[in-house]
Design a protein around this motif. Structure first.
Motif, short mmCIF file in Angstrom:
data_model
loop_
_atom_site.label_atom_id
_atom_site.label_comp_id
_atom_site.label_asym_id
_atom_site.label_seq_id
_atom_site.Cartn_x
_atom_site.Cartn_y
_atom_site.Cartn_z
N ASN A 91 21.43 2.80 9.77
CA ASN A 91 20.82 3.98 9.13
C ASN A 91 19.44 4.31 9.68
OD1 ASN A 91 23.06 4.14 7.52
ND2 ASN A 91 22.07 3.47 5.65
N THR A 92 19.03 3.58 10.70
CA THR A 92 17.73 3.86 11.30
C THR A 92 17.92 4.71 12.56
OG1 THR A 92 17.75 1.81 12.61
CG2 THR A 92 16.75 1.72 10.42
N PRO A 93 16.92 5.55 12.84
CA PRO A 93 15.72 5.78 12.03
C PRO A 93 16.05 6.67 10.82
CG PRO A 93 15.74 7.29 13.88
CD PRO A 93 16.93 6.39 14.07
N THR A 94 15.27 6.53 9.78
CA THR A 94 15.39 7.38 8.60
C THR A 94 14.06 8.08 8.37
OG1 THR A 94 17.10 6.05 7.51
CG2 THR A 94 15.71 7.42 6.10
N ILE A 95 14.14 9.39 8.15
CA ILE A 95 12.94 10.18 7.87
C ILE A 95 12.88 10.48 6.38
CG2 ILE A 95 11.74 12.37 8.27
CD1 ILE A 95 13.13 12.52 11.00
N LEU A 96 11.76 10.16 5.76
CA LEU A 96 11.53 10.49 4.35
C LEU A 96 10.39 11.49 4.27
CD1 LEU A 96 11.65 6.88 2.80
CD2 LEU A 96 13.53 8.52 3.02
N VAL A 97 10.64 12.62 3.62
CA VAL A 97 9.63 13.67 3.48
C VAL A 97 9.12 13.68 2.05
CG1 VAL A 97 9.11 16.12 3.72
CG2 VAL A 97 10.77 15.05 5.26
N TYR A 98 7.84 13.40 1.87
CA TYR A 98 7.24 13.34 0.54
C TYR A 98 6.32 14.53 0.31
CZ TYR A 98 8.55 8.43 -0.30
OH TYR A 98 9.24 7.25 -0.50
N LYS A 99 6.34 15.05 -0.92
CA LYS A 99 5.35 16.05 -1.36
C LYS A 99 5.24 15.98 -2.87
CE LYS A 99 2.34 19.31 -0.54
NZ LYS A 99 1.56 19.08 -1.77
N ASP A 100 4.01 15.95 -3.34
CA ASP A 100 3.73 15.92 -4.78
C ASP A 100 4.42 14.75 -5.48
OD1 ASP A 100 2.14 18.22 -4.57
OD2 ASP A 100 3.91 19.52 -4.74
N GLY A 101 4.43 13.61 -4.80
CA GLY A 101 4.95 12.38 -5.40
C GLY A 101 6.45 12.19 -5.34
N ASP A 116 0.81 -1.21 0.00
CA ASP A 116 0.00 0.00 0.00
C ASP A 116 0.85 1.27 0.00
OD1 ASP A 116 -2.24 -1.66 0.21
OD2 ASP A 116 -2.04 -1.72 2.40
N TYR A 117 2.17 1.11 -0.08
CA TYR A 117 3.07 2.26 0.08
C TYR A 117 2.80 3.34 -0.96
CZ TYR A 117 7.39 4.67 1.38
OH TYR A 117 8.31 5.60 1.83
N ALA A 118 2.67 2.95 -2.23
CA ALA A 118 2.47 3.93 -3.30
C ALA A 118 1.18 4.73 -3.06
CB ALA A 118 2.43 3.25 -4.65
N ARG A 119 0.12 4.04 -2.68
CA ARG A 119 -1.17 4.71 -2.46
C ARG A 119 -1.14 5.59 -1.21
NH1 ARG A 119 -5.55 0.83 -0.43
NH2 ARG A 119 -4.38 1.27 1.49
N ASP A 120 -0.63 5.02 -0.11
CA ASP A 120 -0.70 5.71 1.18
C ASP A 120 0.35 6.81 1.35
OD1 ASP A 120 -2.76 4.05 1.82
OD2 ASP A 120 -1.58 2.69 3.08
N VAL A 121 1.41 6.74 0.57
CA VAL A 121 2.48 7.73 0.71
C VAL A 121 2.63 8.58 -0.56
CG1 VAL A 121 4.95 8.09 1.11
CG2 VAL A 121 3.71 6.33 2.40
N THR A 122 3.08 7.94 -1.63
CA THR A 122 3.40 8.68 -2.85
C THR A 122 2.18 9.43 -3.39
OG1 THR A 122 5.00 6.94 -3.37
CG2 THR A 122 4.50 8.54 -5.09
N GLU A 123 1.07 8.73 -3.55
CA GLU A 123 -0.13 9.37 -4.09
C GLU A 123 -0.73 10.36 -3.09
OE1 GLU A 123 -2.83 6.36 -5.42
OE2 GLU A 123 -1.31 5.36 -6.66
N GLU A 124 -0.71 9.99 -1.82
CA GLU A 124 -1.29 10.87 -0.78
C GLU A 124 -0.54 12.19 -0.69
OE1 GLU A 124 -4.25 11.61 2.13
OE2 GLU A 124 -4.02 10.03 0.63
N SER A 125 0.74 12.18 -1.06
CA SER A 125 1.56 13.39 -0.95
C SER A 125 1.14 14.47 -1.94
CB SER A 125 3.04 13.07 -1.13
OG SER A 125 3.33 12.70 -2.46
#
Length: 240
Positions: A168-178, A105-114
């Protein structure tokens, strides 16, 4: 043939009738205006604006405390402004919690939601023994409740990216507009194990998820109870 005439000028900047005649005929340049009045006017305007905007960073509680010191009509303007800001924020608060992620569900819940809002993903420790990871998970819950217009997600790093290094944890990823707008690997770029909600808020401002004048950044909130509750809830976390 006309011969040039040397016109005597004692002080071209002096306010004399002779200099006025010479300026009129273009023999000497116009006198530059005195900058002092302009500077003084600018200073007075700055002081005036500072006074007019003295309540700009006050929240509702602080405005209430100023009732005996400020004009009631003037306070009411700012009260209405703060209430309008709160109403706008509540309307945008669609999330308000940390969302666990599943890879399918990553693409839907993160990439698309951004495309609708900023989405932040916390890739947590796979072993559950990483201190920084536990610190960030606590802050993640605080931030999710405070900033409901931002979607905070969490996922175990090795379930998101096979073989992702534990170091490398924790790692923060900031998404906006895909797209990924910022990647923060471990908390070394923040304050390490001493990282606080304020450190994360500064990051949110840097990436554009929050504005510097966001009223939620100015509140004098006491998060100690929340932090304690989050610490207690850690015992119930299960990443298996």
């Amino acid at each position: 043939m006309d011969m040039p005439v040397n016109v005597p000028v004692d002080d071209p900047n002096a306010d004399t009738e002779w200099n006025d005649i010479l300026r009129k005929h273009g023999i000497i340049p116009e006198k530059q205006p005195d900058p002092e009045p302009i500077i003084q006017e600018a200073l007075l305007e700055a002081v005036k604006k500072a006074h007019e905007n003295r309540l700009e960073d006050k929240d509702l509680d602080e405005l209430h405390d100023l009732e005996d010191e400020e004009d009631e009509a003037f306070l009411e303007i700012y009260r209405r402004k703060r209430l309008a800001e709160l109403a706008s924020l509540q309307k945008k608060s669609l999330y308000g919690q940390v969302f666990p992620l599943q890879k399918p569900d990553y693409a839907r819940d993160v990439t698309e939601e951004s495309s609708k809002a900023y989405v932040l993903v916390n890739l947590t420790s796979s072993l559950g023994t990483n201190v920084e990871s536990r610190v960030l998970s606590n802050i993640w819950r605080q931030a999710a409740r405070k900033f409901g217009d931002i979607k905070f997600c969490e996922m175990r790093a090795d379930l998101c990216i096979e073989g992702y290094p534990e170091k490398n944890t924790p790692t923060i990823l900031v998404y906006k507009d895909g797209d990924i707008k910022r990647q923060v690997v471990t908390l070394a770029q923040l304050s390490g194990v001493r990282t606080s909600l304020e450190d994360l808020e500064r990051l949110l401002v840097e990436v554009g998820a929050l504005t510097e004048n966001d009223m939620r950044l100015k509140g004098k909130e006491d998060n100690e109870d929340e932090m304690q509750n989050d610490q207690d809830n850690d015992d119930d976390d299960d990443w298996d």
